[in-house]
Design an enzyme around this catalytic site. Structure first.
Site, mmCIF file in Angstrom:
data_model
loop_
_atom_site.group_PDB
_atom_site.id
_atom_site.type_symbol
_atom_site.label_atom_id
_atom_site.label_comp_id
_atom_site.label_asym_id
_atom_site.label_seq_id
_atom_site.Cartn_x
_atom_site.Cartn_y
_atom_site.Cartn_z
ATOM 1 N N SER A 268 97.377 -73.535 63.626
ATOM 2 C CA SER A 268 96.597 -74.089 64.738
ATOM 3 C C SER A 268 95.720 -75.214 64.235
ATOM 4 O O SER A 268 95.300 -75.218 63.070
ATOM 5 C CB SER A 268 95.711 -73.009 65.364
ATOM 6 O OG SER A 268 94.572 -72.758 64.553
ATOM 7 N N ASP A 269 95.448 -76.173 65.106
ATOM 8 C CA ASP A 269 94.352 -77.079 64.791
ATOM 9 C C ASP A 269 93.066 -76.272 64.883
ATOM 10 O O ASP A 269 93.004 -75.228 65.542
ATOM 11 C CB ASP A 269 94.343 -78.279 65.741
ATOM 12 C CG ASP A 269 93.638 -79.480 65.139
ATOM 13 O OD1 ASP A 269 92.896 -79.308 64.143
ATOM 14 O OD2 ASP A 269 93.824 -80.603 65.646
ATOM 15 N N TRP A 270 92.017 -76.755 64.247
ATOM 16 C CA TRP A 270 90.779 -75.982 64.120
ATOM 17 C C TRP A 270 90.107 -75.858 65.484
ATOM 18 O O TRP A 270 89.653 -76.844 66.059
ATOM 19 C CB TRP A 270 89.868 -76.648 63.098
ATOM 20 C CG TRP A 270 90.072 -76.173 61.690
ATOM 21 C CD1 TRP A 270 89.101 -75.702 60.857
ATOM 22 C CD2 TRP A 270 91.296 -76.094 60.935
ATOM 23 N NE1 TRP A 270 89.646 -75.338 59.635
ATOM 24 C CE2 TRP A 270 90.992 -75.559 59.661
ATOM 25 C CE3 TRP A 270 92.627 -76.397 61.223
ATOM 26 C CZ2 TRP A 270 91.951 -75.343 58.674
ATOM 27 C CZ3 TRP A 270 93.589 -76.185 60.248
ATOM 28 C CH2 TRP A 270 93.254 -75.665 58.998
ATOM 29 N N GLY A 271 90.058 -74.647 66.008
ATOM 30 C CA GLY A 271 89.507 -74.431 67.339
ATOM 31 C C GLY A 271 90.523 -74.625 68.438
ATOM 32 O O GLY A 271 90.149 -74.722 69.604
ATOM 33 N N GLY A 272 91.806 -74.650 68.101
ATOM 34 C CA GLY A 272 92.848 -74.917 69.084
ATOM 35 C C GLY A 272 93.453 -73.685 69.723
ATOM 36 O O GLY A 272 94.375 -73.800 70.528
#
Length: 740
Positions: free
Chosen positions: A261-265
């Site tokens: 995942s992208d960070w916070g995605g």
């Protein structure tokens, strides 16, 4: 006697212990056997711990079994400095400086896959030396709008160019036992509302424009990791999207690596379980905000996942698939005993950064052959502009770096000319005087309280009696410029630079404008300025690369990887498509009404719309002549290949590189198609008077379009043209042929 018996027992037992080495630790066994052996040894809790972060940039290993942690690092242009375990703040290390390589727009502008391989190999060595096993890059999102604040991290507007450039980058990184993590999959084409934009795009555009570079990275580059995007598609966030991840990436393309995942995605546990995500990072409780040190237990794929399994709400099939992929990552990286050790800050890495920068700089305009500078005739060079001195490796978001050194354009020019010529400097304008990002401080004091009028007056005075005036401006890495999580407010240069340039043009006819940016900019003064260079964000060796081009030590050979529009309204995303500049916490639907007609495809379709500079454009200090191109066949079948050959000659007095481009035009099709599409390019080096044959070989793949009704690629019989060109607007020859 007991001692003897003990010795005999040990002698017999020791070979048995050696023979009983677990399969997962036996490097002679196939990876899939090792994966299955390790999987069956893991507890449920150990499996769940592996699929989510344990710190800002790491995920858990299994110490009991000797399986190491996974350590990620930004970014695509250099290895990010260390941050604290639970915070974005700097860890305070003194040995985590890096070499900054040119931004990926510059790499794409080289139009040279060899440079891409060198880039990947070099940055992979730095990641390996820092003991990172996943490099969060490269980025290959398509250049849909010049306002996208993150375009500088990507490889331009054309899917074929991006595909050819991403494959060797991935291969170069992974030679070091470090996984490339290609991002941001998919449709992350702007930064404003990147968490809340639900992209609505037809399947033709998805498959023909926005996915090919990712597909090439997976199927040709064999990338070991893919990062999901922040945005939504079909109402699901891309980090846990059934259609993008399970159906296309893992289904149609056969991807066997990890989806990160992208960070916070990540936004939903059930979707994260079922829809193809493998590793969750950066969630905290509200995206990227700070949280408590035990926040990792509250991640969507942490305790909530474990509780669902223990309560019987979900099974473990999905979990086992995620863990298999993570184990595969480990065996390819941290548990590969033969991977190289890497290196940091080596002379070879600085040399790579310099060479890539030199090859990527684009000579956009050179009236009267003002460049290169003749040091034998010059006594004084005036350098004007904040970007001549401002550090560009700090800022811009997650790609911000802590470099060992960064040579500014001004210092690069001074170093190159030495005492042969006087070099004088004037500020010209004040942009963003700050020099700090995420705890990394440049140490520069760029504060200047003078008025714009005073700054322009000083610049004009300095320029009036100079033999050459070099204005170095453009964008920077501040908010609303080339910066993550913000988009630009318009196409114009900021900080009143247009006024400075016009004033300099009136003061001295020998004016060179160097635009440093990762994006196209408006140039209302272009008719007043003889020479214009597009110089990108060039990293640690920026000054060396720019000086080499200015002085003619290197003949410019960069070509634009995206169109420079004359006006923002000439960009289809802003005329027929949709683009929203207002921030929204609610999900907003954004329609890509332009479909497949992005960049030069739109310019060709409109005909009346003439760009400022076309895709593929770039000049040289020498000249080239093309012969009439020929084909080895006039008619081909769907199983045939066809070859096109053109002879290119250097008719000037300098050695140079020409980028020969092949476009294919479908003269009549059932569905609307672009006037032409890039399907080949070759960069050839020619000495003065030398000529070379350049041959392109294509097959039905280059002739195909995606039929969204049949959901398949179709090569439709009919008449085609092979177009040999020096840019999307500079056609050198056309060869007709037919597909039966």
């Amino acid at each position: 006697m007991k001692k003897v018996l003990f010795g005999l027992a040990f002698t017999v037992a020791f070979p048995l212990l050696v023979q009983q080495k677990p399969v997962y630790l036996d490097a002679t066994k196939p990876i899939e056997e090792r994966v299955e052996d390790a999987l069956q040894r893991l507890t449920l809790e150990e499996k769940v711990a592996m699929v989510h972060a344990q710190s800002k940039f790491s995920s858990a290993g299994v110490p009991r079994l000797g399986i190491p942690e996974n350590w990620m690092t930004d970014g695509p242009h250099g290895i990010r400095p260390e941050v604290l375990w639970d915070e974005w703040d700097q860890a305070g290390w003194t040995n985590d400086s890096c070499v900054a390589y040119p931004a990926l727009t510059c790499l794409a502008a080289t139009w040279n896959p060899d440079m891409s391989l060198l880039y990947g190999k070099s940055i992979g060595e730095e990641a390996r030396y820092r003991n990172k096993n996943v490099l969060l890059g490269p980025g290959v999102n398509i250049y849909r709008t010049p306002l996208n604040g993150r375009n500088f991290e990507y490889m331009g507007e054309d899917p074929y160019l991006a595909s050819r450039m991403v494959v060797p980058y991935v291969q170069g990184v992974q030679q070091n036992g470090v996984a490339a993590c290609v991002k941001h999959y998919a449709l992350n084409n702007q930064e404003i509302n990147r968490h809340t934009t639900n992209v609505i795009v037809d399947d033709r555009a998805l498959y023909e424009i926005y996915l090919p570079a990712f597909k090439a990275a997976v199927q040709e580059g064999k990338t070991w990791a893919i990062m999901g995007a922040y945005n939504l598609y079909k109402g699901q966030h891309a980090c846990h999207n059934q259609y993008l991840l399970n159906d296309i990436l893992k289904g149609e393309w056969g991807f066997d690596g990890v989806v990160v995942s992208d960070w916070g995605g990540v936004h939903d546990t059930d979707q994260a379980i079922k829809n193809g995500l493998d590793m969750e990072f950066g969630s905290w409780t509200d995206g990227l905000a700070n949280g408590s040190s035990n926040a990792y237990d509250n991640y969507y794929l942490a305790m909530p996942y474990l509780e669902r399994i223990k309560s019987g709400k979900v099974g473990t099939n999905e979990l086992d698939d995620k863990v298999r992929r993570i184990l595969r990552l480990s065996f390819r990286t941290t548990m590969d005993m033969n991977r190289p050790l890497g290196s940091m800050l080596s002379p070879e890495h600085y040399e790579a950064a310099r060479r890539i920068g030199e090859e990527g700089i684009v000579l956009l305009q050179n009236k009267g052959a003002l460049l290169p500078i003749d040091l034998n005739k010059a006594k004084k060079i005036a350098v004007i502009g904040e970007n001549a001195v401002k550090m560009m490796t700090v800022g811009g978001g997650s790609s911000s770096l802590k470099v060992q050194r960064e040579l500014s354009p001004l210092d690069g020019i001074k170093k190159r000319v030495g005492d042969k010529v006087e070099v004088v400097y004037a500020r010209g304008y004040v942009g963003d005087a700050r020099g700090e990002y995420n705890g990394v401080v440049t140490g520069q004091n760029l504060k200047d309280d003078r008025t714009p009028e005073e700054l322009i007056a000083e610049a004009v005075k300095v320029a009036e009696d100079a033999d050459y005036v070099i204005f170095i401006g453009g964008l920077n890495k501040s908010n609303n410029q080339d910066c993550e999580d913000t988009d630009r407010v318009g196409l114009d240069l900021p900080y009143g630079q247009d006024h400075v340039i016009s004033a300099l043009a009136n003061a001295n006819k020998n004016l060179v404008v160097i635009n440093i940016s990762g994006n196209a900019v408006a140039m209302p003064w272009v008719a007043e300025v003889p020479s214009v260079l597009q110089a990108w964000f060039l990293g640690s060796e920026a000054g060396s690369s720019i000086a080499a081009i200015l002085m003619g030590d290197v003949n410019p050979s960069g070509r634009l990887p995206f169109t420079f529009p004359a006006r923002l309204e000439d960009v289809p995303a802003h005329s027929v498509g949709e683009y929203f500049a207002d921030r929204s916490k609610k999900v907003v639907d954004m329609k890509y009404n332009e479909g497949i007609f992005v960049g030069y495809r739109w310019t060709d379709k409109q005909k009346k719309v003439k760009p400022l500079f076309p895709f593929g454009h770039g000049l040289s200090y020498t000249t080239f002549v093309y012969s009439r191109p020929i084909a080895d066949k006039k008619i081909i079948s769907v199983n045939d290949e066809i070859n096109f050959t053109v002879t290119v000659k250097n008719t000037g007095e300098r050695e140079g590189h020409e980028v020969v481009q092949l476009y294919i035009s479908d003269k009549k099709s059932s569905l609307p198609r672009p006037v032409k599409e890039l399907k080949g390019f070759k960069k050839v080096k020619l000495a003065p008077g030398e000529e070379k044959d350049v041959t392109f070989t294509i097959d039905k793949e280059a002739l195909s379009y995606f039929d969204d009704i049949q959901h398949t690629w179709v090569a439709e019989p009919g008449k085609f043209e092979a177009i040999i060109a020096a840019s999307a607007a500079d056609i050198k020859g056309v060869v007709p042929f037919e597909l039966k």
